[in-house]
Motif scaffolding. Structure first.
Motif, PDB file in Angstrom:
ATOM      1  N   MET A  76       0.833  -1.185   0.000  1.00 59.46           N
ATOM      2  CA  MET A  76       0.000   0.000   0.000  1.00 59.46           C
ATOM      3  C   MET A  76       0.875   1.244   0.000  1.00 59.46           C
ATOM      4  N   SER A  77       0.513   2.203  -0.821  1.00 59.71           N
ATOM      5  CA  SER A  77       1.245   3.453  -0.911  1.00 59.71           C
ATOM      6  C   SER A  77       0.991   4.303   0.335  1.00 59.71           C
ATOM      7  N   LYS A  78       2.058   4.845   0.883  1.00 58.47           N
ATOM      8  CA  LYS A  78       1.927   5.705   2.054  1.00 58.47           C
ATOM      9  C   LYS A  78       1.774   7.150   1.587  1.00 58.47           C
ATOM     10  N   ASP A  79       0.525   7.524   1.310  1.00 58.98           N
ATOM     11  CA  ASP A  79       0.219   8.857   0.834  1.00 58.98           C
ATOM     12  C   ASP A  79      -0.651   9.578   1.862  1.00 58.98           C
ATOM     13  N   LEU A  80      -1.161  10.743   1.485  1.00 62.86           N
ATOM     14  CA  LEU A  80      -1.967  11.540   2.401  1.00 62.86           C
ATOM     15  C   LEU A  80      -3.185  10.762   2.901  1.00 62.86           C
ATOM     16  N   LEU A  81      -3.852  10.057   2.023  1.00 60.85           N
ATOM     17  CA  LEU A  81      -5.023   9.268   2.420  1.00 60.85           C
ATOM     18  C   LEU A  81      -4.642   8.190   3.427  1.00 60.85           C
ATOM     19  N   PHE A  82      -3.524   7.522   3.203  1.00 64.36           N
ATOM     20  CA  PHE A  82      -3.036   6.493   4.117  1.00 64.36           C
ATOM     21  C   PHE A  82      -2.847   7.069   5.526  1.00 64.36           C
ATOM     22  N   TYR A  83      -2.156   8.210   5.602  1.00 59.21           N
ATOM     23  CA  TYR A  83      -1.881   8.804   6.916  1.00 59.21           C
ATOM     24  C   TYR A  83      -3.129   9.437   7.530  1.00 59.21           C
ATOM     25  N   SER A  84      -4.006   9.974   6.719  1.00 57.93           N
ATOM     26  CA  SER A  84      -5.272  10.497   7.249  1.00 57.93           C
ATOM     27  C   SER A  84      -6.050   9.385   7.935  1.00 57.93           C
ATOM     28  N   LYS A  85      -6.079   8.226   7.326  1.00 59.65           N
ATOM     29  CA  LYS A  85      -6.759   7.066   7.936  1.00 59.65           C
ATOM     30  C   LYS A  85      -6.060   6.643   9.217  1.00 59.65           C
ATOM     31  N   LYS A  86      -4.738   6.629   9.193  1.00 58.83           N
ATOM     32  CA  LYS A  86      -3.976   6.273  10.399  1.00 58.83           C
ATOM     33  C   LYS A  86      -4.285   7.246  11.542  1.00 58.83           C
ATOM     34  N   PHE A  87      -4.299   8.540  11.231  1.00 60.65           N
ATOM     35  CA  PHE A  87      -4.588   9.553  12.245  1.00 60.65           C
ATOM     36  C   PHE A  87      -6.000   9.378  12.782  1.00 60.65           C
ATOM     37  N   ALA A  88      -6.944   9.074  11.906  1.00 62.12           N
ATOM     38  CA  ALA A  88      -8.342   8.933  12.317  1.00 62.12           C
ATOM     39  C   ALA A  88      -8.573   7.688  13.172  1.00 62.12           C
ATOM     40  N   LYS A  89      -7.690   6.715  13.061  1.00 59.25           N
ATOM     41  CA  LYS A  89      -7.872   5.450  13.780  1.00 59.25           C
ATOM     42  C   LYS A  89      -6.809   5.222  14.847  1.00 59.25           C
ATOM     43  N   LEU A  90      -6.305   6.290  15.437  1.00 59.07           N
ATOM     44  CA  LEU A  90      -5.313   6.137  16.504  1.00 59.07           C
ATOM     45  C   LEU A  90      -5.881   5.267  17.621  1.00 59.07           C
ATOM     46  N   ARG A  91      -5.050   4.368  18.098  1.00 55.32           N
ATOM     47  CA  ARG A  91      -5.460   3.555  19.242  1.00 55.32           C
ATOM     48  C   ARG A  91      -5.203   4.360  20.514  1.00 55.32           C
ATOM     49  N   SER A 135      12.447  10.710  18.541  1.00 53.03           N
ATOM     50  CA  SER A 135      11.483   9.954  17.743  1.00 53.03           C
ATOM     51  C   SER A 135      11.505  10.544  16.334  1.00 53.03           C
ATOM     52  N   TYR A 136      10.893   9.826  15.403  1.00 52.42           N
ATOM     53  CA  TYR A 136      10.817  10.328  14.030  1.00 52.42           C
ATOM     54  C   TYR A 136       9.620   9.707  13.332  1.00 52.42           C
ATOM     55  N   PHE A 137       9.118  10.438  12.329  1.00 52.57           N
ATOM     56  CA  PHE A 137       8.016   9.966  11.516  1.00 52.57           C
ATOM     57  C   PHE A 137       8.535   9.113  10.364  1.00 52.57           C
ATOM     58  N   ASP A 138       7.642   8.350   9.737  1.00 53.51           N
ATOM     59  CA  ASP A 138       7.971   7.776   8.432  1.00 53.51           C
ATOM     60  C   ASP A 138       8.443   8.923   7.555  1.00 53.51           C
ATOM     61  N   ASP A 139       9.389   8.660   6.662  1.00 53.16           N
ATOM     62  CA  ASP A 139       9.876   9.713   5.776  1.00 53.16           C
ATOM     63  C   ASP A 139       8.744  10.313   4.934  1.00 53.16           C
ATOM     64  N   GLU A 140       7.828   9.448   4.478  1.00 53.09           N
ATOM     65  CA  GLU A 140       6.713   9.927   3.655  1.00 53.09           C
ATOM     66  C   GLU A 140       5.825  10.894   4.437  1.00 53.09           C
ATOM     67  N   LEU A 141       5.561  10.583   5.692  1.00 48.05           N
ATOM     68  CA  LEU A 141       4.735  11.449   6.524  1.00 48.05           C
ATOM     69  C   LEU A 141       5.453  12.765   6.807  1.00 48.05           C
ATOM     70  N   SER A 169      -0.730  22.317   2.409  1.00 53.24           N
ATOM     71  CA  SER A 169      -2.036  21.716   2.140  1.00 53.24           C
ATOM     72  C   SER A 169      -2.173  20.348   2.818  1.00 53.24           C
ATOM     73  N   SER A 170      -1.163  19.505   2.679  1.00 53.59           N
ATOM     74  CA  SER A 170      -1.189  18.183   3.310  1.00 53.59           C
ATOM     75  C   SER A 170      -1.215  18.306   4.829  1.00 53.59           C
ATOM     76  N   ARG A 171      -0.380  19.191   5.329  1.00 55.24           N
ATOM     77  CA  ARG A 171      -0.316  19.405   6.782  1.00 55.24           C
ATOM     78  C   ARG A 171      -1.678  19.845   7.314  1.00 55.24           C
ATOM     79  N   ASN A 172      -2.307  20.802   6.657  1.00 56.28           N
ATOM     80  CA  ASN A 172      -3.615  21.271   7.106  1.00 56.28           C
ATOM     81  C   ASN A 172      -4.655  20.160   7.054  1.00 56.28           C
ATOM     82  N   SER A 173      -4.590  19.336   6.030  1.00 60.72           N
ATOM     83  CA  SER A 173      -5.513  18.212   5.921  1.00 60.72           C
ATOM     84  C   SER A 173      -5.323  17.246   7.089  1.00 60.72           C
ATOM     85  N   LEU A 174      -4.094  16.926   7.407  1.00 59.86           N
ATOM     86  CA  LEU A 174      -3.818  16.013   8.532  1.00 59.86           C
ATOM     87  C   LEU A 174      -4.270  16.618   9.857  1.00 59.86           C
TER      88      LEU A 174
END
Length: 145
Positions: free
Chosen positions: A1-16, A118-124, A132-137
């Motif tokens: 799966m491609s780690k794009d804005l949609l991927f990370y938006s879903k990850k953010f929305a589903k934080l445990r 700590s560090y994020f995935d490079d894509e994130l 624009s991506s930052r505001n969306s996240l």
């Protein structure tokens, strides 16, 4: 799966998050804090240190978004965000086995002793650089806090 804005938006929305005493806002507030410091240019590289700036920003956001049934503790989300698979811990020399074993580090001093940053995935991290991506996240994350 491609780690794009949609991927990370879903990850953010589903934080445990802990739900024992209501939804614990620690992880979302830490994410917002790190993103804010990146936006301000305080964090320029993909290295998020437990700095006074990060702690102060976390506490500032906590004052607006925090929960009265939880403590404003940055140590827990700093460690536990690694379970989300986009936040990683860089161990200090000699502490790699501790970090790799996933032994829970529960205190700020314990983190400072064993974690360099700590560090994020490079894509994130790249997405956060883009306004624009930052505001969306951020908007996706605010709707969950």
């Amino acid at each position: 799966m491609s780690k794009d804005l949609l991927f990370y938006s879903k990850k953010f929305a589903k934080l445990r998050v802990d739900r024992v005493r209501g939804i614990a806002p620690h992880k979302p507030i830490l994410l917002l804090s790190a993103i804010a410091l990146i936006q301000q240019g305080i964090i320029r590289q993909n290295q998020i240190f437990l700095s006074p700036e990060l702690i102060a920003t976390f506490l500032k956001y906590w004052s607006f978004l925090g929960s009265e049934s939880h403590r404003a503790d940055i140590a827990q989300p700093f460690f536990h965000l690694q379970s989300e698979d986009f936040w990683h811990l860089k161990a200090k020399a000699g502490f790699e086995p501790v970090i790799n074993s996933k032994v829970k580090i529960k205190t700020l001093n314990g983190l400072r002793d064993s974690v360099q940053y700590s560090y994020f995935d490079d894509e994130l991290f790249e997405l956060i650089q883009n306004l624009s991506s930052r505001n969306s996240l951020i908007e996706d994350r605010k709707s969950v806090v």
